[in-house]
Design a protein around this motif. Structure first.
Motif, mmCIF file in Angstrom:
data_model
loop_
_atom_site.group_PDB
_atom_site.id
_atom_site.type_symbol
_atom_site.label_atom_id
_atom_site.label_comp_id
_atom_site.label_asym_id
_atom_site.label_seq_id
_atom_site.Cartn_x
_atom_site.Cartn_y
_atom_site.Cartn_z
ATOM 1 N N THR A 172 79.856 30.178 -47.119
ATOM 2 C CA THR A 172 80.662 30.364 -45.945
ATOM 3 C C THR A 172 80.759 31.611 -45.566
ATOM 4 O O THR A 172 81.231 32.494 -46.084
ATOM 5 C CB THR A 172 81.926 29.626 -45.840
ATOM 6 O OG1 THR A 172 81.762 28.276 -46.457
ATOM 7 C CG2 THR A 172 82.726 29.773 -44.554
ATOM 8 N N PRO A 173 80.239 32.148 -44.381
ATOM 9 C CA PRO A 173 80.374 33.580 -43.949
ATOM 10 C C PRO A 173 81.813 33.934 -43.258
ATOM 11 O O PRO A 173 82.375 32.953 -43.009
ATOM 12 C CB PRO A 173 79.320 33.860 -43.023
ATOM 13 C CG PRO A 173 79.045 32.260 -42.117
ATOM 14 C CD PRO A 173 79.162 31.471 -43.601
ATOM 15 N N TYR A 174 82.077 35.173 -43.698
ATOM 16 C CA TYR A 174 83.399 35.398 -42.793
ATOM 17 C C TYR A 174 83.261 37.053 -42.395
ATOM 18 O O TYR A 174 82.440 37.516 -42.869
ATOM 19 C CB TYR A 174 84.542 35.470 -44.015
ATOM 20 C CG TYR A 174 84.610 36.479 -45.136
ATOM 21 C CD1 TYR A 174 84.869 37.840 -45.036
ATOM 22 C CD2 TYR A 174 83.817 36.148 -46.297
ATOM 23 C CE1 TYR A 174 84.791 38.342 -46.074
ATOM 24 C CE2 TYR A 174 83.595 36.968 -47.372
ATOM 25 C CZ TYR A 174 84.135 38.075 -47.354
ATOM 26 O OH TYR A 174 84.096 39.390 -48.219
ATOM 27 N N ARG A 175 84.110 37.401 -41.655
ATOM 28 C CA ARG A 175 84.413 38.501 -41.132
ATOM 29 C C ARG A 175 85.893 39.085 -41.388
ATOM 30 O O ARG A 175 86.921 38.202 -41.401
ATOM 31 C CB ARG A 175 84.252 38.784 -39.768
ATOM 32 C CG ARG A 175 82.783 39.157 -39.389
ATOM 33 C CD ARG A 175 82.536 39.205 -37.755
ATOM 34 N NE ARG A 175 83.393 39.978 -36.997
ATOM 35 C CZ ARG A 175 83.434 40.460 -35.933
ATOM 36 N NH1 ARG A 175 82.688 39.657 -35.043
ATOM 37 N NH2 ARG A 175 84.236 41.328 -35.208
ATOM 38 N N GLY A 203 70.897 29.507 -48.426
ATOM 39 C CA GLY A 203 71.289 30.292 -47.386
ATOM 40 C C GLY A 203 72.737 30.085 -46.813
ATOM 41 O O GLY A 203 73.377 28.958 -47.183
ATOM 42 N N LEU A 204 73.459 30.818 -45.996
ATOM 43 C CA LEU A 204 74.619 30.636 -45.416
ATOM 44 C C LEU A 204 74.769 29.562 -44.444
ATOM 45 O O LEU A 204 73.526 29.403 -43.832
ATOM 46 C CB LEU A 204 75.016 32.183 -44.727
ATOM 47 C CG LEU A 204 75.241 33.179 -45.832
ATOM 48 C CD1 LEU A 204 75.878 34.434 -45.205
ATOM 49 C CD2 LEU A 204 76.140 33.010 -47.089
ATOM 50 N N ILE A 238 75.629 30.251 -57.417
ATOM 51 C CA ILE A 238 75.506 31.574 -56.607
ATOM 52 C C ILE A 238 73.977 31.534 -56.310
ATOM 53 O O ILE A 238 73.692 31.774 -55.116
ATOM 54 C CB ILE A 238 75.778 32.806 -57.159
ATOM 55 C CG1 ILE A 238 77.405 32.883 -57.153
ATOM 56 C CG2 ILE A 238 75.303 33.960 -56.569
ATOM 57 C CD1 ILE A 238 78.024 33.995 -57.934
ATOM 58 N N GLU A 239 72.989 31.505 -57.287
ATOM 59 C CA GLU A 239 71.555 31.158 -56.971
ATOM 60 C C GLU A 239 71.305 29.995 -56.129
ATOM 61 O O GLU A 239 70.310 30.266 -55.363
ATOM 62 C CB GLU A 239 70.970 31.249 -58.510
ATOM 63 C CG GLU A 239 71.004 32.417 -59.266
ATOM 64 C CD GLU A 239 70.548 33.598 -58.719
ATOM 65 O OE1 GLU A 239 69.579 33.678 -58.000
ATOM 66 O OE2 GLU A 239 71.431 34.610 -58.553
ATOM 67 N N GLN A 240 72.127 28.903 -56.195
ATOM 68 C CA GLN A 240 71.776 27.768 -55.306
ATOM 69 C C GLN A 240 72.051 28.289 -54.068
ATOM 70 O O GLN A 240 71.625 27.740 -53.022
ATOM 71 C CB GLN A 240 72.602 26.661 -55.723
ATOM 72 C CG GLN A 240 72.056 25.361 -55.141
ATOM 73 C CD GLN A 240 72.678 23.924 -55.744
ATOM 74 O OE1 GLN A 240 73.400 24.170 -56.780
ATOM 75 N NE2 GLN A 240 72.665 22.982 -54.893
ATOM 76 N N ALA A 241 73.266 28.971 -54.068
ATOM 77 C CA ALA A 241 73.753 29.403 -52.358
ATOM 78 C C ALA A 241 72.883 30.324 -51.691
ATOM 79 O O ALA A 241 72.474 30.315 -50.679
ATOM 80 C CB ALA A 241 75.015 29.960 -52.480
#
Length: 273
Positions: free
Chosen positions: A216-219, A258-259, A251-254
């Motif tokens: 999940t991306p964030y700012r 990709g995001l 983390i490697e799976q993420a």
């Protein structure tokens, strides 16, 4: 993580005392009085119990030793004075040693309502009450140990786990939504937004969907469009029980998957004039 900052942290004297100015103490007083009224009916019970234990002064900035004394008796943690910004390596090392990094500066009045850098008010008022809670304290220590074993690239993904729990976590309780993330608790506008805005997406967080959090991306400079919810702070125990190797595998799976598509616009880059 080491960016430019306009703030300069105060250095404790030989007795560990920081000599704050009258204006700095006034800023603390105004911040804490505003937030104490804001957290009624919004902060989770676990946070409020910790706040009662700390008994933070409302007329001045507390000395770190005052806070550390209570934390140490409760969970073995202490506050560690640090510069305004520190690197990931030092950050993870301190957490793994049960030392909570506290930048020893307080925001200016120009940034009274919003500050990208964590100041002493954010760290003490936002996070330290929950560090009296064993589940939260143990999770934070385990997170530090995860970071020590991560590469630079892995740490970028790992930062999302901290962001959506320690900084911007919500609880879905029988009494309604409550806040436990320090980034929300120390901000009245984010508190109102996170709990009541109809456009916010609130997702359940459990040990089985950590992969979603990592993707999940964030700012850091906007209100969050996505929050993750636990039912109670002790649910962090289930996440903490993951072995470091298991987290790294996720983390490697993420990285491979990709995001998720961001629910916000990219941050505009500054053009040098």
């Amino acid at each position: 993580m080491a960016k430019a900052t306009q703030y300069v942290s105060r250095v404790p004297d030989e007795q560990g005392i920081i000599h704050w100015s009258e204006e700095e103490n006034n800023v603390w007083q105004e911040l804490i009085q505003r937030q104490l009224s804001c957290i009624k009916g919004t902060a989770c019970d676990e946070y409020l119990e910790g706040l009662e234990k700390l008994k933070l002064p409302t007329d001045r900035i507390p000395q770190l030793e005052e806070v550390s004394r209570v934390l140490k008796e409760s969970t073995g943690w202490v506050c560690e004075p640090v510069p305004a910004l520190i690197g990931f390596g030092q950050f993870f090392k301190l957490l793994s040693e049960k030392k909570f990094p506290v930048a020893t500066f307080i925001r200016s009045r120009e940034e009274f309502d919003y500050l990208q850098e964590p100041d002493i008010f954010h760290e003490i008022f936002g996070h330290c009450p929950l560090l009296t809670n064993p589940s939260f304290a143990n999770y934070t220590e385990a997170y530090g140990k995860m970071g020590l074993n991560a590469s630079k690239e892995q740490r970028v993904f790992l930062a999302r786990l901290y962001w959506f729990t320690v900084e911007f976590g919500l609880l879905d309780t029988p009494d309604g939504l409550r806040v436990y993330g320090g980034g929300i608790i120390s901000s009245p506008s984010e508190t109102k937004y996170a709990l009541h805005d109809e456009n916010v997406e609130r997702k359940t967080l459990c040990a089985d969907n950590i992969l979603d959090v990592l993707r999940t991306p964030y700012r850091i400079d906007i209100m969050q469009p996505v929050y993750y919810m636990l039912n109670k702070v002790s649910d962090l125990d289930d996440i903490r029980k993951y072995e470091v190797e298991d987290i790294m595998a996720l983390i490697e799976q993420a990285k491979s998957l990709g995001l998720f598509e961001a629910k916000f616009s990219p941050k505009a880059s500054k053009i040098a004039s």
